[in-house]
Design a protein around this motif. Structure first.
Motif, PDB file in Angstrom:
ATOM      1  N   ARG A   1      -2.579   1.087  -2.761  1.00 25.36           N
ATOM      2  CA  ARG A   1      -4.000   1.069  -2.393  1.00 25.36           C
ATOM      3  C   ARG A   1      -4.394  -0.295  -1.841  1.00 25.36           C
ATOM      4  O   ARG A   1      -5.421  -0.852  -2.185  1.00 25.36           O
ATOM      5  CB  ARG A   1      -4.858   1.435  -3.604  1.00 25.36           C
ATOM      6  CG  ARG A   1      -4.685   2.869  -3.996  1.00 25.36           C
ATOM      7  CD  ARG A   1      -5.684   3.301  -5.020  1.00 25.36           C
ATOM      8  NE  ARG A   1      -5.435   4.679  -5.385  1.00 25.36           N
ATOM      9  CZ  ARG A   1      -5.495   5.150  -6.594  1.00 25.36           C
ATOM     10  NH1 ARG A   1      -5.828   4.349  -7.593  1.00 25.36           N
ATOM     11  NH2 ARG A   1      -5.255   6.413  -6.836  1.00 25.36           N
ATOM     12  N   ARG A   2      -3.573  -0.822  -1.000  1.00 27.39           N
ATOM     13  CA  ARG A   2      -3.772  -2.116  -0.342  1.00 27.39           C
ATOM     14  C   ARG A   2      -3.065  -2.025   0.996  1.00 27.39           C
ATOM     15  O   ARG A   2      -2.251  -1.128   1.185  1.00 27.39           O
ATOM     16  CB  ARG A   2      -3.231  -3.249  -1.195  1.00 27.39           C
ATOM     17  CG  ARG A   2      -1.772  -3.082  -1.538  1.00 27.39           C
ATOM     18  CD  ARG A   2      -1.219  -4.104  -2.517  1.00 27.39           C
ATOM     19  NE  ARG A   2      -2.007  -4.181  -3.706  1.00 27.39           N
ATOM     20  CZ  ARG A   2      -2.520  -5.328  -4.177  1.00 27.39           C
ATOM     21  NH1 ARG A   2      -2.260  -6.463  -3.575  1.00 27.39           N
ATOM     22  NH2 ARG A   2      -3.242  -5.343  -5.250  1.00 27.39           N
ATOM     23  N   PRO A   3      -3.328  -2.912   1.932  1.00 27.14           N
ATOM     24  CA  PRO A   3      -2.703  -2.752   3.253  1.00 27.14           C
ATOM     25  C   PRO A   3      -1.209  -3.063   3.293  1.00 27.14           C
ATOM     26  O   PRO A   3      -0.470  -2.476   4.074  1.00 27.14           O
ATOM     27  CB  PRO A   3      -3.488  -3.708   4.152  1.00 27.14           C
ATOM     28  CG  PRO A   3      -4.215  -4.629   3.249  1.00 27.14           C
ATOM     29  CD  PRO A   3      -4.351  -3.951   1.920  1.00 27.14           C
TER      30      PRO A   3
ATOM     31  N   LEU B   1       3.796  -1.188   4.978  1.00 32.68           N
ATOM     32  CA  LEU B   1       2.523  -1.223   5.689  1.00 32.68           C
ATOM     33  C   LEU B   1       1.851   0.117   5.400  1.00 32.68           C
ATOM     34  O   LEU B   1       2.322   1.161   5.858  1.00 32.68           O
ATOM     35  CB  LEU B   1       2.730  -1.420   7.184  1.00 32.68           C
ATOM     36  CG  LEU B   1       1.489  -1.313   8.062  1.00 32.68           C
ATOM     37  CD1 LEU B   1       0.476  -2.389   7.702  1.00 32.68           C
ATOM     38  CD2 LEU B   1       1.867  -1.397   9.527  1.00 32.68           C
ATOM     39  N   ILE B   2       0.784   0.096   4.637  1.00 29.05           N
ATOM     40  CA  ILE B   2       0.147   1.311   4.143  1.00 29.05           C
ATOM     41  C   ILE B   2      -0.878   1.814   5.157  1.00 29.05           C
ATOM     42  O   ILE B   2      -1.821   1.105   5.509  1.00 29.05           O
ATOM     43  CB  ILE B   2      -0.564   1.060   2.794  1.00 29.05           C
ATOM     44  CG1 ILE B   2       0.327   0.277   1.819  1.00 29.05           C
ATOM     45  CG2 ILE B   2      -1.065   2.370   2.203  1.00 29.05           C
ATOM     46  CD1 ILE B   2       1.663   0.871   1.507  1.00 29.05           C
TER      47      ILE B   2
ATOM     48  N   ARG C   1      -7.102 -10.763   1.888  1.00 30.30           N
ATOM     49  CA  ARG C   1      -6.026 -10.332   0.999  1.00 30.30           C
ATOM     50  C   ARG C   1      -4.904 -11.341   1.138  1.00 30.30           C
ATOM     51  O   ARG C   1      -4.488 -11.665   2.249  1.00 30.30           O
ATOM     52  CB  ARG C   1      -5.505  -8.947   1.392  1.00 30.30           C
ATOM     53  CG  ARG C   1      -6.495  -7.817   1.421  1.00 30.30           C
ATOM     54  CD  ARG C   1      -6.882  -7.253   0.123  1.00 30.30           C
ATOM     55  NE  ARG C   1      -5.805  -6.998  -0.796  1.00 30.30           N
ATOM     56  CZ  ARG C   1      -5.924  -6.133  -1.779  1.00 30.30           C
ATOM     57  NH1 ARG C   1      -7.032  -5.439  -1.913  1.00 30.30           N
ATOM     58  NH2 ARG C   1      -4.948  -5.968  -2.631  1.00 30.30           N
ATOM     59  N   ALA C   2      -4.390 -11.822   0.020  1.00 28.54           N
ATOM     60  CA  ALA C   2      -3.338 -12.837   0.039  1.00 28.54           C
ATOM     61  C   ALA C   2      -2.115 -12.353   0.812  1.00 28.54           C
ATOM     62  O   ALA C   2      -1.514 -13.111   1.576  1.00 28.54           O
ATOM     63  CB  ALA C   2      -2.947 -13.222  -1.389  1.00 28.54           C
ATOM     64  N   GLU C   3      -1.747 -11.074   0.639  1.00 26.26           N
ATOM     65  CA  GLU C   3      -0.546 -10.584   1.308  1.00 26.26           C
ATOM     66  C   GLU C   3      -0.725 -10.537   2.824  1.00 26.26           C
ATOM     67  O   GLU C   3       0.215 -10.771   3.578  1.00 26.26           O
ATOM     68  CB  GLU C   3      -0.097  -9.221   0.755  1.00 26.26           C
ATOM     69  CG  GLU C   3      -1.061  -8.088   0.973  1.00 26.26           C
ATOM     70  CD  GLU C   3      -2.124  -7.928  -0.106  1.00 26.26           C
ATOM     71  OE1 GLU C   3      -2.755  -6.860  -0.134  1.00 26.26           O
ATOM     72  OE2 GLU C   3      -2.344  -8.857  -0.905  1.00 26.26           O
ATOM     73  N   VAL C   4      -1.937 -10.265   3.284  1.00 23.03           N
ATOM     74  CA  VAL C   4      -2.210 -10.273   4.729  1.00 23.03           C
ATOM     75  C   VAL C   4      -2.152 -11.712   5.245  1.00 23.03           C
ATOM     76  O   VAL C   4      -1.573 -11.981   6.296  1.00 23.03           O
ATOM     77  CB  VAL C   4      -3.569  -9.618   5.043  1.00 23.03           C
ATOM     78  CG1 VAL C   4      -3.932  -9.797   6.514  1.00 23.03           C
ATOM     79  CG2 VAL C   4      -3.544  -8.135   4.666  1.00 23.03           C
TER      80      VAL C   4
ATOM     81  N   LEU D   1       6.571   1.333   7.738  1.00 26.04           N
ATOM     82  CA  LEU D   1       5.308   2.055   7.825  1.00 26.04           C
ATOM     83  C   LEU D   1       5.291   3.214   6.839  1.00 26.04           C
ATOM     84  O   LEU D   1       6.234   4.009   6.788  1.00 26.04           O
ATOM     85  CB  LEU D   1       5.089   2.590   9.238  1.00 26.04           C
ATOM     86  CG  LEU D   1       4.653   1.577  10.303  1.00 26.04           C
ATOM     87  CD1 LEU D   1       5.675   0.490  10.511  1.00 26.04           C
ATOM     88  CD2 LEU D   1       4.357   2.275  11.599  1.00 26.04           C
ATOM     89  N   LEU D   2       4.230   3.294   6.050  1.00 27.67           N
ATOM     90  CA  LEU D   2       4.078   4.315   5.027  1.00 27.67           C
ATOM     91  C   LEU D   2       2.770   5.047   5.251  1.00 27.67           C
ATOM     92  O   LEU D   2       1.725   4.414   5.415  1.00 27.67           O
ATOM     93  CB  LEU D   2       4.092   3.658   3.646  1.00 27.67           C
ATOM     94  CG  LEU D   2       3.888   4.537   2.430  1.00 27.67           C
ATOM     95  CD1 LEU D   2       4.657   3.976   1.233  1.00 27.67           C
ATOM     96  CD2 LEU D   2       2.432   4.712   2.060  1.00 27.67           C
TER      97      LEU D   2
END
Length: 183
Positions: free
Chosen positions: A135-137, A13-14, A37-40, A51-52
Motif C-alpha cells: 500500500r505504498r508506491p 513498483l506498485i 515518501r522516503a523510498e521515492v 512492476l506489480l
C-alpha cells in the motif's frame, strides 16, 4: 578512503489503477503524488523496478490477482513536473523516466500470493497480511527476492513494443465503457 558507487536497488513498483498502468507503459515514466515518501526520495538512476499490479487495479478484485507484470530501469532522477499529471482523477507532481525492458501480456503475469512464503519482503505470511506492504508506491527488495522475482518475470514476459499496445487499447475500452463513451 575510496567510496564505491552503490549498486542499484530493486523495488516493487506498485500500480493499483489500470489507467496508471496504461500511463506508465505509454510514457515510460512513473509519477508520484505530492506526499513525501522516503523510498521515492531514495530512488536513483539505474535502480531496477518490478512492476506489480494489485488485485483492485483492474476494478474486479474478486476475479483478479496481484501480479508482477514487467521489468524496468530508472533512467532519470525523481524530479518535480512543471505541470502536475492527472491520472484517474489523482494529481501527481513529480516522477522519473523509465526504460521498460519486459512486459507480460495484458492482465497476465506472475501471481504474487503463491510466492509469499518464499519472499523475505513479506515476513507476515498469514493469509492476506502481506498485502499491507504493497500500500505504498515502492517496496525495496533484497537480493534473494530480486533474483527470484526477476527470473520469474523474465520467463513470463516479452517485448514491450509488442505487448504494450494491447494494454493501451484494453484500458481505453474499459474506461470508455465505464463512462458510456464510445471507444
Amino acid at each position: 578512503m575510496s567510496t564505491e558507487p552503490e549498486s542499484p536497488s530493486t523495488y516493487l513498483l506498485i500500480l493499483s489503477e489500470r489507467e496508471a498502468v496504461a500511463w506508465v507503459l505509454a510514457h515510460e515514466r512513473m509519477a508520484f503524488p505530492a506526499t513525501r515518501r522516503a523510498e521515492v526520495d531514495r530512488l536513483a538512476v539505474g535502480d531496477r523496478l518490478i512492476l506489480l499490479t494489485t488485485r483492485g487495479c483492474w476494478h474486479n478484485p474478486t476475479r483478479d490477482r496481484t501480479r508482477l507484470i514487467g521489468l524496468a530501469e530508472v533512467t532519470t532522477p525523481v524530479r518535480a513536473f512543471e505541470d502536475p499529471v492527472t491520472i484517474a482523477g489523482r494529481d501527481f507532481n513529480r516522477g522519473c523516466d523509465l526504460k521498460l525492458e519486459r512486459v507480460t501480456s495484458y492482465r497476465t503475469g506472475v501471481e504474487v500470493a503463491p510466492l509469499v512464503p518464499e519472499l523475505e519482503v513479506f515476513p507476515d505470511t498469514r493469509p492476506g497480511a502481506w498485502a499491507v506492504r504493497i500500500r505504498r508506491p515502492l517496496v525495496q527488495l533484497g537480493a534473494a527476492d530480486t533474483d527470484l522475482l526477476t527470473s520469474l518475470v523474465e520467463e513470463a514476459a516479452g517485448d514491450p513494443a509488442e505487448l504494450i499496445p494491447a494494454y493501451l487499447e484494453k484500458v481505453r475500452e474499459a474506461a470508455a465503457s465505464r463512462t458510456g463513451v464510445s471507444a
